[in-house]
Scaffold this motif. Sequence first.
Motif, short mmCIF file in Angstrom:
data_model
loop_
_atom_site.label_atom_id
_atom_site.label_comp_id
_atom_site.label_asym_id
_atom_site.label_seq_id
_atom_site.Cartn_x
_atom_site.Cartn_y
_atom_site.Cartn_z
N TRP A 1 0.84 -1.20 0.00
CA TRP A 1 0.00 0.00 0.00
C TRP A 1 0.88 1.26 0.00
O TRP A 1 0.41 2.36 -0.21
N TYR A 2 2.14 1.08 0.29
CA TYR A 2 3.11 2.19 0.26
C TYR A 2 4.25 1.76 -0.67
O TYR A 2 4.21 0.67 -1.24
N ILE A 3 5.26 2.61 -0.83
CA ILE A 3 6.31 2.31 -1.82
C ILE A 3 7.60 1.94 -1.10
O ILE A 3 8.29 2.80 -0.54
N TRP A 4 7.88 0.68 -1.08
CA TRP A 4 9.06 0.14 -0.39
C TRP A 4 10.07 -0.34 -1.41
O TRP A 4 9.70 -0.97 -2.40
N SER B 1 16.59 13.71 0.79
CA SER B 1 16.22 12.51 0.04
C SER B 1 14.73 12.21 0.24
O SER B 1 14.16 12.49 1.29
N CYS B 2 14.11 11.64 -0.78
CA CYS B 2 12.72 11.20 -0.67
C CYS B 2 12.63 9.81 -0.05
O CYS B 2 11.55 9.22 0.00
N TRP B 3 13.76 9.24 0.36
CA TRP B 3 13.76 7.85 0.85
C TRP B 3 14.21 7.82 2.30
O TRP B 3 15.20 8.43 2.66
N THR B 4 13.48 7.07 3.11
CA THR B 4 13.89 6.89 4.50
C THR B 4 14.01 5.39 4.78
O THR B 4 13.13 4.61 4.41
N TYR B 5 15.14 5.05 5.42
CA TYR B 5 15.44 3.64 5.67
C TYR B 5 14.73 3.16 6.92
O TYR B 5 14.71 3.85 7.94
N ASP B 6 14.15 1.98 6.82
CA ASP B 6 13.49 1.37 7.96
C ASP B 6 14.38 0.22 8.45
O ASP B 6 14.50 -0.79 7.76
N HIS C 1 8.80 9.05 0.25
CA HIS C 1 7.95 10.16 0.70
C HIS C 1 8.43 11.41 -0.02
O HIS C 1 9.56 11.83 0.15
N PHE C 2 7.58 11.99 -0.85
CA PHE C 2 8.02 13.24 -1.50
C PHE C 2 8.14 14.35 -0.47
O PHE C 2 9.04 15.17 -0.51
N GLN D 1 5.51 11.62 6.14
CA GLN D 1 4.41 11.59 5.17
C GLN D 1 4.67 10.57 4.06
O GLN D 1 4.87 10.93 2.90
N PRO D 2 4.66 9.27 4.40
CA PRO D 2 4.91 8.25 3.37
C PRO D 2 3.88 8.31 2.24
O PRO D 2 2.69 8.50 2.50
N ASP D 3 4.35 8.16 1.01
CA ASP D 3 3.43 8.18 -0.15
C ASP D 3 2.69 6.85 -0.25
O ASP D 3 3.29 5.78 -0.14
#
Length: 543
Positions: free
Chosen positions: A127-130, A149-154, A163-164, A169-171
């Motif tokens: 449902w999100y972009i991983w 960066s638009c990317w956050t590491y989990d 997240h733009f 605020q995950p897309d």
Amino acid sequence: MEHQSNWWHEAIFYEIYLRSFQDSNGDGIGDLRGLIDRLDYLQDLGVDALWVCPFYESPHVDFGYDISNHTAVDPRYGTLADFQELVREADRRNLKIIVDIILNHTSDEHPLFIESRRSRNSPKRDWYIWQDPKPDGSPPNNWEGFERSCWTYDEETQQYYYHFHYIQQPDLNWRNPKVIEEMFAVCDFWLNQGVAGLRLDAINYLVEDPELRDNPIVEELPEYLRNIFQFNQLPVHTINHPDNHPLLQQMRQHIKTNHPQDPLLIGEIWVPTTQDIREFYGQEDNELQLPFNFLLSTVPSLSAVAFREKIQDFEENLAGLPTTVVLSNHDFPRSTTRYGTPDNSDRIAKLLATFLLTLRGIPFIYYGEELGMVDTPPDRLDEVQDPRGRLRWPEYKGRDGCRTPMQWNEQTNAGFTEGTPWYKIAPDYLHRNVAVQGQDPDSILNYYKQLIQLRRDRPPLRQGTLTLIGKDEQVLAYTRQTDEEQLLILLNMSPQSQSFSLPEFADRPGQILLSTHPEKDSATVGENLPLMPFEGAIALLQH
Ligand code: GLC
């Protein structure tokens, strides 16, 4: 509540940044009850529709643009019952309500994201972009947005999410049909509350390049992005992907089918050209009825030549289409701040009002614009509320400056709150406020009211065609006309008096109906027309 499908064609919209409009319970944050208390003011001003910024449950990292429950009202703003009362009370005053809907992303505290993040095998993972890291552990590509960066590491699941906007605020993944279904249900929920339309947030950000290609790097951002972004890449793979269009068509179709009144869909789109804006109307009106046109607000200085160029472009490329007229909103400095000078701020505010309300298009007034409110940016880092201001301090101070509380009167906190306001009140509130300006016939507020009334009385201002007149360097001139009536609008964008010559109207003297300089009201317009510094005037031409 019945809404006719084309009620908005001749409407004037007013944007309420709810957090800053009117607090009713002393917590320093504007709320729905506060807005209900001010509906009489808005009715008296003469606007037709209110765009209410987000009031849903949210951790408030982006002040409500990070939603954790789409169908619940955040207790800071009130209750669903308050919202229902707002819709009823607005309707009693012939005011339509437009709600702000955020479909591109959620808060990271939304139950959907919490579930998605739990495990790579979560039923909500897609449902999100991983994405997996690159072999060296770095983000999947170079995409930049609100943060760097638009990317956050989990750490937990060892993937990056996209997240733009802010990290929080995950897309959502709009390539997943279940996401589409869930978000359409959100639209239905609010439309079933009797609202007349939706302002769709960041609506050209729904999908990205499926191949995740790097965005090209540029020395300087193009004009249309400079107001809102600070990165140095062209967001060709992140914003405005062509695959947004079929999704918007599907959305319009869904809404039309389920809400036969065909509610108004206004879309927030930051795009470079009028051709791009055009795309968002779709074919034969099958996408948005009203994509925002922000191109006027990208003009860097008060320049008749630059504005004329934009209008020419609108007339050529958006001909026959309803379009918006926007000079200010909650994301970039107010027009008074961009174009005004301390000495001439009030005169320029009236000039801009004349511009906003006489162009061909649907005007959006940003709260306080009718008082000539100006930006008050933070002076120190510890005053900054908008996280974007903290990220790039001091070269960029964030968006707090254009979101200062509404200035109602000369009492404590400008009448906005009895508590401590969430952000400082502009220092000019003692003289720039609704109560003081309401008493002064020559105030900016009263000028707005006169202009709005003139728009009601004179069909060319609502329905007329627009023709640009001349090529003067200082004076922007155009006519608005219907078969019955022709109005001439003159805007002197310079600090000097100008003698504007109008050979084409030599044999058709006219009469000024309204001028920013009241001593000019009723003056006659002939071949040579003297204009005062920063004067804006509307004249009726004889047939
Ligand atoms: C839109 C809103 C802005 C918000 C962003 C993320 O651009 O106008 O205020 O920060 O979307 O939701």
